[in-house]
Write an enzyme that holds these catalytic residues in place. Structure first.
Site, PDB file in Angstrom:
ATOM      1  N   LYS A 123      -6.625 -64.214   6.070  1.00 14.99           N
ATOM      2  CA  LYS A 123      -6.201 -62.828   6.248  1.00 14.99           C
ATOM      3  C   LYS A 123      -7.165 -62.058   7.149  1.00 14.99           C
ATOM      4  O   LYS A 123      -7.129 -60.829   7.190  1.00 14.99           O
ATOM      5  CB  LYS A 123      -6.110 -62.137   4.886  1.00 14.99           C
ATOM      6  CG  LYS A 123      -5.171 -62.808   3.888  1.00 14.99           C
ATOM      7  CD  LYS A 123      -5.232 -62.108   2.541  1.00 14.99           C
ATOM      8  CE  LYS A 123      -4.451 -62.851   1.477  1.00 14.99           C
ATOM      9  NZ  LYS A 123      -4.544 -62.201   0.153  1.00 14.99           N
TER      10      LYS A 123
ATOM     11  N   PRO B 272      -2.139 -56.887   3.969  1.00 14.63           N
ATOM     12  CA  PRO B 272      -1.642 -57.782   5.021  1.00 14.63           C
ATOM     13  C   PRO B 272      -2.006 -59.237   4.710  1.00 14.63           C
ATOM     14  O   PRO B 272      -3.123 -59.528   4.290  1.00 14.63           O
ATOM     15  CB  PRO B 272      -2.358 -57.285   6.276  1.00 14.63           C
ATOM     16  CG  PRO B 272      -2.712 -55.871   5.982  1.00 14.63           C
ATOM     17  CD  PRO B 272      -2.999 -55.827   4.510  1.00 14.63           C
ATOM     18  N   GLU B 273      -1.050 -60.121   4.931  1.00 15.44           N
ATOM     19  CA  GLU B 273      -1.256 -61.533   4.658  1.00 15.44           C
ATOM     20  C   GLU B 273      -1.153 -62.323   5.959  1.00 15.44           C
ATOM     21  O   GLU B 273      -1.172 -61.737   7.049  1.00 15.44           O
ATOM     22  CB  GLU B 273      -0.239 -61.998   3.608  1.00 15.44           C
ATOM     23  CG  GLU B 273      -0.323 -61.187   2.311  1.00 15.44           C
ATOM     24  CD  GLU B 273       0.746 -61.554   1.284  1.00 15.44           C
ATOM     25  OE1 GLU B 273       1.135 -62.745   1.221  1.00 15.44           O
ATOM     26  OE2 GLU B 273       1.205 -60.659   0.547  1.00 15.44           O
TER      27      GLU B 273
ATOM     28  N   ARG C   3      -5.239 -79.673  -9.963  1.00 14.24           N
ATOM     29  CA  ARG C   3      -5.250 -78.231 -10.218  1.00 14.24           C
ATOM     30  C   ARG C   3      -4.424 -77.904 -11.456  1.00 14.24           C
ATOM     31  O   ARG C   3      -3.449 -78.589 -11.763  1.00 14.24           O
ATOM     32  CB  ARG C   3      -4.664 -77.471  -9.019  1.00 14.24           C
ATOM     33  CG  ARG C   3      -5.449 -77.657  -7.735  1.00 14.24           C
ATOM     34  CD  ARG C   3      -6.642 -76.741  -7.703  1.00 14.24           C
ATOM     35  NE  ARG C   3      -7.491 -77.019  -6.551  1.00 14.24           N
ATOM     36  CZ  ARG C   3      -8.644 -76.404  -6.314  1.00 14.24           C
ATOM     37  NH1 ARG C   3      -9.057 -75.464  -7.151  1.00 14.24           N
ATOM     38  NH2 ARG C   3      -9.365 -76.710  -5.264  1.00 14.24           N
TER      39      ARG C   3
ATOM     40  N   ARG D 231      -1.487 -59.713 -11.873  1.00 13.92           N
ATOM     41  CA  ARG D 231      -0.772 -59.505 -10.605  1.00 13.92           C
ATOM     42  C   ARG D 231       0.702 -59.244 -10.877  1.00 13.92           C
ATOM     43  O   ARG D 231       1.289 -59.872 -11.755  1.00 13.92           O
ATOM     44  CB  ARG D 231      -0.890 -60.735  -9.697  1.00 13.92           C
ATOM     45  CG  ARG D 231      -2.289 -61.027  -9.195  1.00 13.92           C
ATOM     46  CD  ARG D 231      -2.295 -62.315  -8.383  1.00 13.92           C
ATOM     47  NE  ARG D 231      -3.606 -62.619  -7.849  1.00 13.92           N
ATOM     48  CZ  ARG D 231      -4.071 -62.169  -6.680  1.00 13.92           C
ATOM     49  NH1 ARG D 231      -3.290 -61.421  -5.926  1.00 13.92           N
ATOM     50  NH2 ARG D 231      -5.272 -62.484  -6.277  1.00 13.92           N
TER      51      ARG D 231
ATOM     52  N   ARG E 276     -10.368 -48.206   3.902  1.00 19.00           N
ATOM     53  CA  ARG E 276     -11.160 -47.702   2.773  1.00 19.00           C
ATOM     54  C   ARG E 276     -11.792 -48.850   2.010  1.00 19.00           C
ATOM     55  O   ARG E 276     -12.882 -48.733   1.476  1.00 19.00           O
ATOM     56  CB  ARG E 276     -10.277 -46.860   1.843  1.00 19.00           C
ATOM     57  CG  ARG E 276      -9.746 -45.589   2.500  1.00 19.00           C
ATOM     58  CD  ARG E 276     -10.868 -44.724   3.043  1.00 19.00           C
ATOM     59  NE  ARG E 276     -10.379 -43.581   3.789  1.00 19.00           N
ATOM     60  CZ  ARG E 276     -11.149 -42.804   4.546  1.00 19.00           C
ATOM     61  NH1 ARG E 276     -12.446 -43.069   4.637  1.00 19.00           N
ATOM     62  NH2 ARG E 276     -10.648 -41.787   5.197  1.00 19.00           N
TER      63      ARG E 276
END
Length: 271
Positions: free
Chosen positions: A58, A2-3, A150, A259, A110
Site C-alpha cells: 500500500k 487505499p489498497e 496458517r 474489522r 493525518r
C-alpha cells in the site's frame, strides 16, 4: 484506506507526469507528516528528480535521481491531487511538491506520512512485507505455499501484510465473495480446490479493480475519468442490506477480529 489497486493506479498516473521533472518547490504544512525538520526536508528535495515510481503493497516509493527514496503511505483518508495552483483542492494539504507549473498535493495525511529515506532505510521499511500477489513470479503453487501452516480466518489472512502485500478491508471482502468463501472461513480447513479458487479470485478482483482505477473519492487530476470507477462495482463491501448480485441472499455486515466484514450468507461458504 487505499489498497493495492488505488496505489497502483496512483503509481501509473504519477509515472506519466512527474518522471525526470525537477522538484522546484516544497511546502510542508504539517511537520508530523515528514521524518525530519522541515528545512532539511525542503533542502533535500528541491532540485531532485523522480526517476522511477514504485508501488510496494500500500506504499508508493519515489526513487530520486541520487538514489534516495521518498516513501508515501496514505493510511486512512489520504489522497493525492496533481495540477496547477488554480486547481488547488478545497481542503487542507500536509505537503506540496512543485513540479514546474504543476503541484502534487498530499492531503488527508493525518495518519499517513511522507518520509525521505536512504536506500538502506527504504529497504528496511519494506523488509517485512509479504510478496506481491500480482507479481509475474506469483502463481497458484506459490500462493498455496503462503497459506500452508496458517491458521485463523480468511479475512485476517488476506489483510496480513506480512503474509501477502496490499489487500485491506474492502478487497478482502470482495475476494472472499468472488471465491464464494465466508470471510470467517478457517484457512487451515480450506480444501486445495478452495485455495485454487481463492487464488483465481485474488488475481481477478485486484486486476479488475486496478484497471478501472480503484475506489478513491476524487480524481488524481483534471480530466481523470478513471480514478474511483471501482466505487460502484463493489459486490459486497459497504452494501449491507442490499440484495446479493448472484441472487437470493442479502448482504450482511458484521465484525470479525475488530474489522467490519461484508458478505452474503447464502452463496458464501466455509470451503
Amino acid at each position: 484506506m487505499p489498497e493495492l489497486p488505488e496505489m497502483e493506479n496512483y503509481r501509473r498516473l504519477l509515472s506519466q507526469h512527474i518522471i525526470n521533472v525537477p522538484i522546484t518547490g516544497v511546502t510542508v504544512n504539517r511537520e508530523k507528516t515528514i521524518n525530519m525538520e522541515t528545512e532539511a526536508f525542503v533542502q533535500g528535495l528541491v532540485g531532485a528528480r523522480v526517476v522511477y515510481v514504485e508501488r510496494r503493497a500500500k506504499h508508493i516509493l519515489f526513487h530520486l535521481h541520487d538514489g534516495r527514496r521518498l516513501l508515501l503511505h496514505l493510511m486512512l483518508g489520504g489522497i493525492l491531487y496533481y495540477g496547477p495552483e488554480e486547481e488547488r483542492p478545497d481542503r487542507s494539504t500536509q505537503v506540496e511538491l512543485v513540479f514546474g507549473d504543476r503541484i502534487l498535493y498530499f492531503m488527508g495525511l493525518r495518519l499517513g506520512y511522507l518520509h525521505l529515506l536512504s536506500v538502506k532505510e527504504g529497504e528496511a521499511a519494506m523488509g517485512k512485507l509479504g510478496p506481491e500477489l500480482l507479481d509475474r513470479r506469483m502463481n497458484a503453487e506459490r500462493f498455496a505455499a503462503l497459506l500452508k501452516g496458517r491458521r485463523g480466518s480468511l479475512k485476517s489472512l488476506l489483510v496480513n501484510q506480512q503474509v501477502m502485500a496490499g489487500i485491506g478491508n474492502c478487497y478482502a471482502d470482495e475476494i472472499a465473495y468472488e471465491a464464494r468463501l465466508l470471510p470467517s472461513a478457517q484457512v487451515q480447513n480450506l480444501t486445495p480446490e478452495a485455495v485454487a479458487r481463492l487464488y483465481d479470485s485474488v488475481r481477478k478482483v485486484l486486476t479488475e479493480a486496478t484497471d478501472i482505477g480503484g475506489y478513491m473519492e476524487m480524481p488524481f487530476m483534471a480530466g481523470d475519468t478513471v480514478t474511483g470507477t471501482y466505487n460502484d462495482r463493489c459486490k459486497v463491501y459497504d452494501r449491507e442490506g442490499e440484495p446479493c448480485l448472484r441472487g437470493g441472499g442479502t448482504i450482511v455486515k458484521t465484525e470479525l477480529s475488530g474489522r467490519k466484514v461484508f458478505y452474503c450468507p447464502d452463496c458464501q461458504h466455509e470451503g
